[in-house]
Design a protein around this motif. Structure first.
Motif, PDB file in Angstrom:
ATOM      1  N   PHE A   1      12.379  -1.564   6.741  1.00  0.00           N
ATOM      2  CA  PHE A   1      12.585  -1.682   5.062  1.00  0.00           C
ATOM      3  C   PHE A   1      13.566  -2.706   4.508  1.00  0.00           C
ATOM      4  O   PHE A   1      13.068  -3.428   3.795  1.00  0.00           O
TER       5      PHE A   1
ATOM      6  N   SER B   1      11.931  -6.039   5.249  1.00  0.00           N
ATOM      7  CA  SER B   1      10.907  -6.130   4.192  1.00  0.00           C
ATOM      8  C   SER B   1      11.211  -6.561   2.905  1.00  0.00           C
ATOM      9  O   SER B   1      10.349  -7.096   2.172  1.00  0.00           O
TER      10      SER B   1
ATOM     11  N   GLN C   1      -1.152  -0.266   3.043  1.00  0.00           N
ATOM     12  CA  GLN C   1      -0.017   0.399   3.762  1.00  0.00           C
ATOM     13  C   GLN C   1       0.266   1.550   3.565  1.00  0.00           C
ATOM     14  O   GLN C   1       1.043   2.300   4.493  1.00  0.00           O
ATOM     15  N   ASN C   2       0.063   2.117   2.226  1.00  0.00           N
ATOM     16  CA  ASN C   2       0.253   3.602   2.000  1.00  0.00           C
ATOM     17  C   ASN C   2      -0.885   4.233   1.455  1.00  0.00           C
ATOM     18  O   ASN C   2      -1.640   4.001   0.750  1.00  0.00           O
TER      19      ASN C   2
ATOM     20  N   GLN D   1       9.362   6.871   3.988  1.00  0.00           N
ATOM     21  CA  GLN D   1       8.874   5.409   4.260  1.00  0.00           C
ATOM     22  C   GLN D   1       7.885   4.993   3.657  1.00  0.00           C
ATOM     23  O   GLN D   1       7.828   3.812   3.128  1.00  0.00           O
TER      24      GLN D   1
ATOM     25  N   TYR E   1       8.027   1.756   1.021  1.00  0.00           N
ATOM     26  CA  TYR E   1       7.060   0.642   0.710  1.00  0.00           C
ATOM     27  C   TYR E   1       6.268   0.475  -0.167  1.00  0.00           C
ATOM     28  O   TYR E   1       5.878  -0.465  -0.896  1.00  0.00           O
ATOM     29  N   ARG E   2       5.544   1.556  -0.881  1.00  0.00           N
ATOM     30  CA  ARG E   2       4.982   1.429  -2.039  1.00  0.00           C
ATOM     31  C   ARG E   2       5.673   1.012  -3.287  1.00  0.00           C
ATOM     32  O   ARG E   2       5.158   0.251  -3.950  1.00  0.00           O
TER      33      ARG E   2
ATOM     34  N   TYR F   1       6.341  -2.729  -2.785  1.00  0.00           N
ATOM     35  CA  TYR F   1       4.907  -3.715  -2.809  1.00  0.00           C
ATOM     36  C   TYR F   1       4.599  -3.696  -4.537  1.00  0.00           C
ATOM     37  O   TYR F   1       4.115  -4.308  -5.002  1.00  0.00           O
TER      38      TYR F   1
ATOM     39  N   VAL G   1       4.515  -0.283  11.165  1.00  0.00           N
ATOM     40  CA  VAL G   1       5.223  -1.516  10.389  1.00  0.00           C
ATOM     41  C   VAL G   1       5.793  -2.633  11.086  1.00  0.00           C
ATOM     42  O   VAL G   1       5.707  -3.717  10.702  1.00  0.00           O
TER      43      VAL G   1
END
Length: 834
Positions: free
Chosen positions: A165, A168, A193-194, A209, A213-214, A217, A416
């Motif tokens: 993460f 990323s 991805q989510n 996680q 990530y959500r 992005y 990921v």
């Protein structure tokens, strides 16, 4: 040679898409190669990112990819497994090499399962990830995390999740700065991805996680109102939601600046706090894994028997099978009907996601009770009872749970880290491995691919050359000859392009031939079933060239004559217009230019002819003496061409004659109104074909008196014919004489010629006008002496000639009609007086 994808059973459409995609990727330094490995059943295709022409995709199975690069991946295993192992520069250099050869695995069925645009988006994401993702820094961070005494007990999987993460965040910041357009194209990929489906069934580390990530992005895609993120938070475990709400603003600050760049307004050691709290939330997984191991006995070691009797009877899988249906109904009953419908609908809306890593290992058995189906009190009570195990029992139990937990963490890491790194699991020890293919065939395949691309390029260049050459072929014979001479193509798209181009050019030539045939008949170059000869083609080319040159003047001439002469025909809607279709409904109209240019495009309109009060009779006498050299005579014909185009829509009977020493009757009066069919008859009198070109010119002297005499006679004869048909007809007569010099034959005395012309005007009520085409230094006095000051014009160039000629003609017509109206009015007044 059989196409590898054909061997795998792919459809023609999929193979065509894949081949086109290969060529598009190759233009961006992205090589895609597919093959069927010998002696193995292909289950995946793999992408290799190498130096130079980077990305190579190969159809191989998972076992081959896993075994590749054994020596290099041993170093990665030591990175995690050996606490005292300190990598040197040589190690990190080998890692860089590994990165240059890393890749991804996708089941071959994905090629036909995924949408084409979706697959392209994911390949773009992979390319950018290879180029900008800080893989080496991540691995260095992983080694450093193994040496942190404060977090020695934190599982490697949790540390690896945080490090990915963190990397990323830096990756997305770089993409936003360097590849903003690509970021927009990857929007759907990043959103995929989510997911929200079954979110409340995930372990805390999994939930956190997905939320992080959500959030990352959404921040870079500038999604201001992220309803999906809010739904995820509403379904999350309290510690997960608490982490996000507490650190949301801190995280956004790092999204902007990247990790390692803490802002002055943030507390000291902010990054360390974020990491530590992430570890704490992630480690909550363990208690839920323990609960799950008790209630489904995945290890088959029957740990539930060590529980106190009440709990053992309640949760022992061997006992609970009897009441599982009742418990499942109870747990589903806790969710509202709307929640269940929403979960199903969200699952249906999810786009198919490509699989770039190994298949996930199932964490739950589908027919067993799940930890999330227990309420909080039940979970707490069960954990308390587990902690009452005897030390030896508890140690064995926790060891078994850690191994089970490692597989769940492995799933999340592969989700990921793929496609460049995959995570292996040896008895609960997780470690990364470069995912690349090290087959002896790799170099051969690359060479074969480049050779094929060179041949394809040469073939495409040959096709482009032939397509240009094809455009110049204007006969069916030449097209067939080119088609026979051209060697066959091998690329399907080139075969289709060539076939389509041939058909298109043949259709164009056929339409052009039909168009030229119609134009020849229109100009009377062809009148029957004669053969189209090369000389007729030359005559038509000249007519069309003249038409193109006079085009700028056509509208002016038509409007001038429209105001001076009555219209020959008008149009009205056909009352039966719906009984047939015009070309506007014909699908071939687009391909047939002649239908638009010459056909009756609006067949729903029909002609309507009105008879006027005055019949117009005109004669044109045009000088064809020796002084009318090529260009001057050609300009004269262009004027004549314009006159015909202007007069053909008017109620006018016209004759066109040429004169030099002798009078040359060219196109005399007929029963038809003037039309363009007489133009070729005129052209043949003043031009010849020499050296495959049209040459204009005349010969002899200038006999103006003979031209006027003979034209006058023909006017009178035609007027008599019209009077025989209708004695009451009103007829207006005009004679226009066009010359470039003084008379040299016939009546050459200017006063005598002027008296001759005046006599003809009075005798036959004919308007006689002169048009003088002069050179710059020529003296115009003789024209005024011959025709009179009000009855001639002079001009030096074509444009001026058109303007003055049309002006004198229209003035003549209007004067004749005014005279007729006054005559009619006086006659009416006399009748009223009587």
């Amino acid at each position: 040679m059989i196409n590898p994808l054909q061997q795998l059973g792919f459809s023609t459409q999929t193979i065509r898409f894949w081949r086109n995609l290969q060529r598009r990727l190759y233009q961006h330094n992205f090589v895609a190669i597919d093959f069927v490995p010998e002696g193995t059943e292909p289950t995946h295709w793999q992408m290799l990112l190498g130096p130079g022409k980077m990305n190579i995709i190969k159809a191989i199975n998972w076992g081959q990819g896993k075994a590749a690069g054994l020596k290099m991946n041993k170093h990665l295993l030591r990175l995690v497994a050996e606490y005292e192992y300190v990598p040197n520069k040589s190690f990190w250099k080998s890692m860089e090499s590994g990165l240059s050869m890393s890749g991804c695995l996708v089941p071959d069925k994905e090629l036909s399962r995924l949408e084409e645009s979706q697959l392209e988006e994911h390949l773009l994401f992979i390319r950018l990830k290879h180029q900008y993702f800080p893989h080496i820094q991540l691995l260095k961070g992983l080694k450093n995390s193994m040496l942190e005494k404060k977090h020695l007990k934190v599982p490697v999987g949790i540390k690896a999740m945080w490090l990915h993460f963190r990397s990323s965040v830096d990756f997305m910041k770089t993409i936003r700065e360097k590849e903003l357009l690509a970021l927009a194209r990857m929007a759907d990929v990043l959103k995929e991805q989510n997911g929200l489906t079954d979110f409340d069934t995930f372990l805390p580390s999994h939930q956190l996680q997905l939320i992080l990530y959500r959030h990352l992005y959404s921040f870079h895609l500038q999604i201001k109102d992220d309803s999906l993120l809010q739904k995820m938070l509403s379904k999350s475990i309290p510690s997960v939601g608490g982490y996000f709400e507490r650190y949301k603003e801190w995280l956004e600050d790092f999204y902007n600046k990247g990790f390692g760049q803490e802002a002055a307004h943030l507390p000291k050691n902010t990054e360390n706090e974020l990491k530590s709290r992430f570890y704490e939330v992630g480690q909550e997984d363990e208690k839920f894994v323990q609960i799950q191991e008790i209630i489904d006995d995945a290890s088959e070691e029957h740990f539930a028997k060590f529980l106190s009797p009440n709990f053992s009877e309640k949760y022992d899988p061997r006992i609970q099978k009897k009441n599982l249906k009742q418990r499942l109904e109870q747990s589903l009953g806790d969710r509202s009907i709307m929640d269940r419908i929403q979960a199903v609908s969200e699952q249906l809306r999810t786009r198919k996601q490509p699989k770039f890593g190994p298949e996930a290992i199932a964490f739950y058995h589908p027919s067993t009770l799940k930890w999330y189906q227990l309420n909080v009190d039940e979970q707490s009570a069960l954990l308390d009872d587990i902690n009452k195990f005897k030390p030896k029992q508890l140690k064995v139990f926790k060891r078994r749970c850690i191994i089970r937990w490692s597989y769940q963490l492995q799933n999340r890491l592969n989700a990921v880290y793929a496609p460049f790194l995959v995570w292996e699991n040896e008895d609960g020890l997780l470690y990364p491995q470069w995912n690349f293919f090290d087959s002896p065939r790799s170099g051969d395949l690359q060479y074969e691919f480049y050779e094929r691309r060179i041949k394809e390029k040469e073939e495409t260049e040959r096709l482009e050359h032939l397509l240009k050459e094809l455009q110049s072929k204007q006969t069916m014979l030449k097209i067939r000859q080119l088609k026979e001479d051209a060697s066959a193509f091998t690329l399907e798209e080139n075969i289709e392009r060539w076939k389509h181009a041939i058909e298109s050019q043949e259709l164009t030539v056929r339409n052009q031939m039909n168009y030229r045939m119609r134009r020849m008949r229109e100009f009377s170059i062809l009148e029957g079933e004669e053969q189209v000869t090369y000389r007729r083609e030359i005559w038509l080319d000249e007519m069309l060239e003249i038409e193109e040159e006079v085009k700028p003047f056509i509208l002016f001439v038509k409007k001038a004559f429209q105001a001076a002469l009555p219209v020959r025909r008008s149009v009205e809607f056909d009352p039966y217009r719906h009984s047939h279709d015009g070309v506007e409904f014909d699908p071939m109209t687009v391909q047939d230019q002649d239908k638009w240019m010459r056909a009756n495009v609006m067949r729903t309109l029909r002609k309507k002819i009105d008879r006027g009060e005055v019949i117009q009779v005109n004669a044109f006498a045009l000088d064809s003496s020796g002084s009318m050299e090529h260009e001057r005579m050609r300009n004269l014909f262009k004027i004549l061409y314009l006159l015909v185009l202007g007069l053909e829509d008017r109620k006018s009977y016209d004759a066109f004659h040429f004169f030099s020493t002798y009078f040359n009757e060219t196109a005399n009066f007929t029963n038809l109104y003037t039309n363009r069919r007489l133009l070729f008859k005129v052209l043949r009198k003043i031009a010849t074909i020499s050296d495959w070109q049209v040459k204009y010119g005349g010969g002899g002297g200038t006999n103006i008196s003979e031209a006027i005499e003979q034209s006058y006679i023909r006017i009178q004869n035609y007027v008599k014919k019209l009077k025989d048909i209708d004695p009451e007809a009103n007829i207006a007569c005009s004679l226009f004489v066009i010359t470039d010099g003084e008379p040299t034959v016939g009546i050459t005395d200017l006063p005598e010629l002027a008296a001759f012309i005046e006599e003809k005007r009075k005798e036959g009520d004919v308007a006689i006008k002169g048009i003088f085409i002069k050179e710059e230094e020529a003296a115009p006095d003789f024209m005024e002496q011959i025709f009179g000051a009000q009855h001639y014009v002079e001009t030096t160039d074509f444009s001026e000639a058109v303007n003055k000629f049309v002006t004198i003609m229209t003035q003549t017509y209007k004067a004749q009609r005014r005279a007729f109206k006054w005559k009619k009015k006086r006659k009416g007044n006399r009748g009223a007086g009587e």
